[in-house]
Design a protein around this motif. Structure first.
Motif, PDB file in Angstrom:
ATOM      1  N   HIS A 113     -10.961   9.468  -3.895  1.00  0.00           N
ATOM      2  CA  HIS A 113     -12.037   8.706  -3.130  1.00  0.00           C
ATOM      3  C   HIS A 113     -11.433   7.553  -2.404  1.00  0.00           C
ATOM      4  O   HIS A 113     -10.432   7.129  -2.475  1.00  0.00           O
ATOM      5  CB  HIS A 113     -13.225   8.409  -4.217  1.00  0.00           C
ATOM      6  CG  HIS A 113     -12.804   7.399  -4.835  1.00  0.00           C
ATOM      7  ND1 HIS A 113     -12.806   5.872  -4.748  1.00  0.00           N
ATOM      8  CD2 HIS A 113     -11.968   7.519  -6.219  1.00  0.00           C
ATOM      9  CE1 HIS A 113     -12.394   5.243  -5.828  1.00  0.00           C
ATOM     10  NE2 HIS A 113     -11.982   6.207  -6.596  1.00  0.00           N
ATOM     11  N   GLY A 114     -12.314   6.970  -1.345  1.00  0.00           N
ATOM     12  CA  GLY A 114     -12.005   5.935  -0.472  1.00  0.00           C
ATOM     13  C   GLY A 114     -12.847   5.832   0.796  1.00  0.00           C
ATOM     14  O   GLY A 114     -13.846   6.573   0.963  1.00  0.00           O
ATOM     15  N   MET A 115     -12.542   4.898   1.517  1.00  0.00           N
ATOM     16  CA  MET A 115     -13.160   4.645   2.754  1.00  0.00           C
ATOM     17  C   MET A 115     -13.124   5.640   3.666  1.00  0.00           C
ATOM     18  O   MET A 115     -12.026   6.361   3.637  1.00  0.00           O
ATOM     19  CB  MET A 115     -12.901   3.279   3.320  1.00  0.00           C
ATOM     20  CG  MET A 115     -13.241   2.021   2.350  1.00  0.00           C
ATOM     21  SD  MET A 115     -12.576   0.316   2.884  1.00  0.00           S
ATOM     22  CE  MET A 115     -13.554   0.291   4.376  1.00  0.00           C
ATOM     23  N   SER A 155       1.943   5.122   0.780  1.00  0.00           N
ATOM     24  CA  SER A 155       1.605   6.173   1.835  1.00  0.00           C
ATOM     25  C   SER A 155       1.159   7.236   1.344  1.00  0.00           C
ATOM     26  O   SER A 155       1.120   7.911  -0.007  1.00  0.00           O
ATOM     27  CB  SER A 155       2.887   6.431   2.704  1.00  0.00           C
ATOM     28  OG  SER A 155       3.651   7.163   1.820  1.00  0.00           O
ATOM     29  N   ASN A 156       0.362   8.166   2.260  1.00  0.00           N
ATOM     30  CA  ASN A 156      -0.205   9.295   1.609  1.00  0.00           C
ATOM     31  C   ASN A 156       0.919  10.488   1.307  1.00  0.00           C
ATOM     32  O   ASN A 156       0.819  10.927   0.270  1.00  0.00           O
ATOM     33  CB  ASN A 156      -1.020   9.944   2.705  1.00  0.00           C
ATOM     34  CG  ASN A 156      -2.427   9.323   2.765  1.00  0.00           C
ATOM     35  OD1 ASN A 156      -2.803   8.838   1.898  1.00  0.00           O
ATOM     36  ND2 ASN A 156      -3.057   9.644   3.999  1.00  0.00           N
ATOM     37  N   TYR A 197      -7.115  14.787   4.602  1.00  0.00           N
ATOM     38  CA  TYR A 197      -5.502  15.018   4.926  1.00  0.00           C
ATOM     39  C   TYR A 197      -5.043  15.256   3.668  1.00  0.00           C
ATOM     40  O   TYR A 197      -4.215  16.420   3.464  1.00  0.00           O
ATOM     41  CB  TYR A 197      -4.823  13.881   5.744  1.00  0.00           C
ATOM     42  CG  TYR A 197      -3.322  14.078   5.499  1.00  0.00           C
ATOM     43  CD1 TYR A 197      -2.789  14.772   6.638  1.00  0.00           C
ATOM     44  CD2 TYR A 197      -2.512  13.264   4.732  1.00  0.00           C
ATOM     45  CE1 TYR A 197      -1.406  15.088   6.807  1.00  0.00           C
ATOM     46  CE2 TYR A 197      -1.354  13.419   5.091  1.00  0.00           C
ATOM     47  CZ  TYR A 197      -0.582  14.178   5.843  1.00  0.00           C
ATOM     48  OH  TYR A 197       0.864  14.333   5.969  1.00  0.00           O
ATOM     49  N   GLY A 214     -11.954   7.353   6.834  1.00  0.00           N
ATOM     50  CA  GLY A 214     -10.524   7.406   7.766  1.00  0.00           C
ATOM     51  C   GLY A 214      -9.432   7.008   6.913  1.00  0.00           C
ATOM     52  O   GLY A 214      -8.431   6.632   7.611  1.00  0.00           O
ATOM     53  N   SER A 215      -9.701   6.857   5.617  1.00  0.00           N
ATOM     54  CA  SER A 215      -8.475   6.612   4.839  1.00  0.00           C
ATOM     55  C   SER A 215      -7.472   7.817   4.461  1.00  0.00           C
ATOM     56  O   SER A 215      -6.490   7.483   4.045  1.00  0.00           O
ATOM     57  CB  SER A 215      -8.766   5.917   3.313  1.00  0.00           C
ATOM     58  OG  SER A 215      -9.750   6.974   2.662  1.00  0.00           O
ATOM     59  N   GLY A 216      -7.841   9.003   4.910  1.00  0.00           N
ATOM     60  CA  GLY A 216      -7.009  10.125   4.873  1.00  0.00           C
ATOM     61  C   GLY A 216      -6.964  11.050   3.707  1.00  0.00           C
ATOM     62  O   GLY A 216      -6.309  11.723   3.086  1.00  0.00           O
ATOM     63  N   LYS A 217      -8.318  10.993   3.049  1.00  0.00           N
ATOM     64  CA  LYS A 217      -8.584  11.732   2.029  1.00  0.00           C
ATOM     65  C   LYS A 217      -8.574  13.026   2.251  1.00  0.00           C
ATOM     66  O   LYS A 217      -8.182  14.248   1.288  1.00  0.00           O
ATOM     67  CB  LYS A 217     -10.128  11.453   1.493  1.00  0.00           C
ATOM     68  CG  LYS A 217     -10.249   9.915   0.987  1.00  0.00           C
ATOM     69  CD  LYS A 217     -11.992   9.718   0.585  1.00  0.00           C
ATOM     70  CE  LYS A 217     -12.757   9.913   1.958  1.00  0.00           C
ATOM     71  NZ  LYS A 217     -12.785   8.785   2.765  1.00  0.00           N
ATOM     72  N   MET A 247       0.852  -1.051  -0.160  1.00  0.00           N
ATOM     73  CA  MET A 247       0.099   0.145   0.113  1.00  0.00           C
ATOM     74  C   MET A 247       0.778   1.283  -0.136  1.00  0.00           C
ATOM     75  O   MET A 247       1.792   1.479   0.899  1.00  0.00           O
ATOM     76  CB  MET A 247      -0.807  -0.127   1.244  1.00  0.00           C
ATOM     77  CG  MET A 247      -1.859   1.122   1.234  1.00  0.00           C
ATOM     78  SD  MET A 247      -2.932   1.305   2.718  1.00  0.00           S
ATOM     79  CE  MET A 247      -4.495   0.481   1.783  1.00  0.00           C
TER      80      MET A 247
END
Length: 78
Positions: free
Chosen positions: A21-23, A3-4, A30, A25-28, A1
């Protein structure tokens, strides 16, 4: 995976449009806020709550899909 921070560097180097996009708490939020720290960025979200989280605006508001009529908002396509 990935990292941000790695994703941020990749997005900054491409200068292309992107959809994040994403689930939950995935850091979108941020990632979007970090991207906007590095330059001009149009931040759109589907709901007012998420638009507030990213200091942006809603898609409807940008496209003016609603108009204010007699003290209430009315959809233009209804």
């Amino acid at each position: 995976m990935i990292s941000n921070d790695d994703l941020l560097q990749c997005l900054l180097s491409t200068k292309e449009n992107c959809l994040i996009h994403g689930m939950g708490g995935s850091g979108k939020s941020y990632l979007i806020n970090k991207l906007s720290d590095h330059g001009q960025c149009l931040k759109l979200a589907p709901t007012g709550f998420t638009a507030t989280n990213i200091q942006g605006t809603t898609i409807d508001n940008l496209l003016t899909l609603y108009k204010y009529h007699k003290k209430k908002y009315v959809g233009l396509f209804k």
